[in-house]
Design an enzyme around this catalytic site. Structure first.
Site, short mmCIF file in Angstrom:
data_model
loop_
_atom_site.label_atom_id
_atom_site.label_comp_id
_atom_site.label_asym_id
_atom_site.label_seq_id
_atom_site.Cartn_x
_atom_site.Cartn_y
_atom_site.Cartn_z
N SER A 9 16.16 34.21 49.46
CA SER A 9 16.30 35.82 49.64
C SER A 9 15.97 36.31 48.24
O SER A 9 16.55 35.57 47.09
CB SER A 9 17.72 36.10 49.91
OG SER A 9 17.83 37.51 49.56
N HIS A 34 12.44 35.97 52.50
CA HIS A 34 13.45 37.19 52.85
C HIS A 34 13.62 38.42 51.90
O HIS A 34 13.84 37.88 50.74
CB HIS A 34 14.77 36.39 53.22
CG HIS A 34 16.01 36.92 53.68
ND1 HIS A 34 15.84 37.41 55.12
CD2 HIS A 34 16.67 38.03 53.27
CE1 HIS A 34 16.92 38.19 55.47
NE2 HIS A 34 17.48 38.34 54.26
N ASP A 36 15.44 41.71 51.22
CA ASP A 36 16.34 42.42 51.56
C ASP A 36 16.41 44.01 51.11
O ASP A 36 16.26 44.56 50.01
CB ASP A 36 17.78 42.18 50.93
CG ASP A 36 18.22 40.73 51.66
OD1 ASP A 36 18.58 40.87 52.81
OD2 ASP A 36 18.30 39.70 50.92
N MET A 38 17.82 47.56 51.04
CA MET A 38 19.36 48.37 51.36
C MET A 38 18.99 49.97 50.71
O MET A 38 18.28 50.26 50.03
CB MET A 38 20.12 47.77 50.19
CG MET A 38 20.25 46.37 50.66
SD MET A 38 21.65 45.55 49.66
CE MET A 38 21.34 43.99 49.92
N HIS A 67 14.47 42.25 56.00
CA HIS A 67 15.79 42.61 56.45
C HIS A 67 16.09 44.16 56.16
O HIS A 67 16.81 44.41 55.17
CB HIS A 67 16.71 41.57 55.95
CG HIS A 67 18.28 41.65 56.15
ND1 HIS A 67 19.09 41.10 55.47
CD2 HIS A 67 18.82 42.68 57.26
CE1 HIS A 67 20.47 41.46 55.97
NE2 HIS A 67 20.17 42.30 57.10
N MET A 69 18.43 46.72 56.01
CA MET A 69 19.81 47.09 56.00
C MET A 69 19.92 48.90 55.58
O MET A 69 20.06 49.33 54.51
CB MET A 69 20.43 46.56 55.06
CG MET A 69 20.79 45.11 55.24
SD MET A 69 21.59 44.06 53.89
CE MET A 69 19.97 43.64 53.50
N MET A 138 25.13 37.82 60.43
CA MET A 138 25.42 37.93 58.99
C MET A 138 26.75 37.14 58.79
O MET A 138 27.51 37.17 59.47
CB MET A 138 25.71 39.37 58.53
CG MET A 138 24.55 40.14 58.56
SD MET A 138 23.18 39.66 57.30
CE MET A 138 23.89 39.72 55.89
N PHE A 144 25.29 42.44 49.15
CA PHE A 144 25.06 41.99 47.76
C PHE A 144 24.83 40.20 47.91
O PHE A 144 25.36 39.80 49.01
CB PHE A 144 26.61 42.01 47.08
CG PHE A 144 26.90 43.37 46.82
CD1 PHE A 144 26.26 44.22 45.73
CD2 PHE A 144 27.68 44.28 47.69
CE1 PHE A 144 26.38 45.48 45.51
CE2 PHE A 144 27.90 45.57 47.57
CZ PHE A 144 27.49 45.93 46.65
N ASP A 176 22.59 34.70 57.42
CA ASP A 176 22.33 35.24 56.08
C ASP A 176 23.77 35.27 55.46
O ASP A 176 24.43 36.27 55.89
CB ASP A 176 21.62 36.41 56.20
CG ASP A 176 21.23 37.29 55.24
OD1 ASP A 176 21.37 36.49 53.92
OD2 ASP A 176 20.53 38.28 55.07
#
Ligand code: DX5
Ligand code: ZN
Length: 226
Positions: A9, A34, A36, A38, A67, A69, A138, A144, A176
Site C-alpha cells: 500500500s 495498492h 488507497d 480516501m 481501494h 474509501m 478490512m 489510516f 487489508d
C-alpha cells in the site's frame, strides 16, 4: 484470482518520491500496487485522486488495485478506470446500489471487488458474490496505515473461503490492514491469498527481504490449510 499476491500500500510510501517508491516495490517482487483513495467523508482522512493514479501509472506495469474509501463511488469509477486502475474495490457500506457499481466496473473492463469493514457481516455478499472478482476484508477500520490487526478477521476469512469453495467460485480473498510477518501466516491459513501491506513493507529500509519473508510465511499458512 486465487494465487498468492502481494499488494504494497503506497499510503505508507514517501510521497515526495512516489514514482521511485512504486518502482522499488515492483522490483522487490510485488505483483500488485495498492492505492488507497480516501475522501474525508466515508473515512476521516483524505488521500489521492485520479490525477495521482494517472501519474503513478507511468512508474510500473504491475496491477493497480484501487481501494475506494469514498461515499460516491459511482461518480468516480470511470475516472479511476481511465487513470489506469486494473482492479477497483468499493465498500459495501458506501454503495447503495452495489450491483450497479460492480456492473459498471466490469463494463469498463476492470476487475471488481467488494470491501467489508471489520464489523460488516458476510451476509451482505449473499446476492452479489458470484458477480465479484475479489472480496476484500478490512482487518482494521479504514482510514489510516499502521493500525493493529483485528483478530476476528481470521474467522471471517475462513467462513468466506469455505463459502467461495463450496460454490466452486474463483474469487480472490484480499486482506487489508495490519498485515506483517507477525500476522500473515495465520491470515493465509484462514484462506486469504492477496495481502495488502503498507507500514510492514514501506517501514523497512529494504523492501525485497520483507516481501520474500512474508511470501514464505503466506505459503506456509496456505500449506497448513491444505
Ligand atoms: C487503511 C488502508 C490500508 C493501509 C494499510 O484504510 O486501506 O490499505 O494502507 O496499512 P497497514 O498495512 O500499515 O495496516
Ligand atoms: Zn487499502
Amino acid at each position: 484470482m486465487q494465487e498468492i499476491q502481494f499488494a504494497p500500500s503506497i499510503l505508507s510510501a514517501d510521497f515526495t518520491r512516489l514514482g521511485e517508491e512504486i518502482e522499488a516495490v515492483d522490483h522487490a517482487g510485488a505483483e500488485v500496487i495498492h492505492i488507497d483513495v480516501m475522501d474525508g467523508h466515508f473515512v476521516p482522512n483524505i488521500t489521492i485522486g485520479p490525477l495521482v493514479v494517472k501519474a503513478a501509472r507511468k512508474a510500473t506495469e504491475k496491477i493497480f488495485d484501487v481501494h475506494l474509501m469514498i461515499t460516491d463511488a459511482d461518480q468516480y469509477v470511470d475516472a479511476f478506470a481511465d487513470a489506469g486502475a486494473d482492479w477497483i474495490t468499493v465498500h459495501v457500506e458506501a454503495c447503495t446500489h452495489l450491483h450497479r457499481t460492480v456492473s459498471r466496473i466490469k463494463e469498463l473492463g476492470k476487475k471488481a471487488g467488494a470491501v467489508l469493514n471489520p464489523a460488516t457481516s458476510l451476509s451482505c455478499l449473499d446476492y452479489i458474490l458470484e458477480d465479484l472478482d475479489l472480496v476484500m476484508l478490512m482487518s482494521v477500520n479504514p482510514g489510516f496505515g499502521g493500525q493493529s490487526f483485528i483478530e476476528s478477521t481470521l474467522t471471517k476469512t475462513d467462513n468466506l473461503k469455505k463459502r467461495i469453495d463450496t460454490l466452486g467460485l474463483e474469487i480472490g480473498i484480499e486482506i487489508d490492514g495490519g498485515i506483517s510477518p507477525a500476522t500473515i501466516e495465520r491470515v493465509a491459513a484462514a484462506g486469504a491469498n492477496i495481502f495488502v501491506a503498507g507500514s510492514a513493507i514501506y517501514g523497512c529500509d529494504e523492501y525485497g527481504p520483507v516481501i520474500a519473508e512474508m511470501r514464505k510465511l503466506a505459503e506456509a499458512g496456505k500449506a497448513k490449510r491444505g
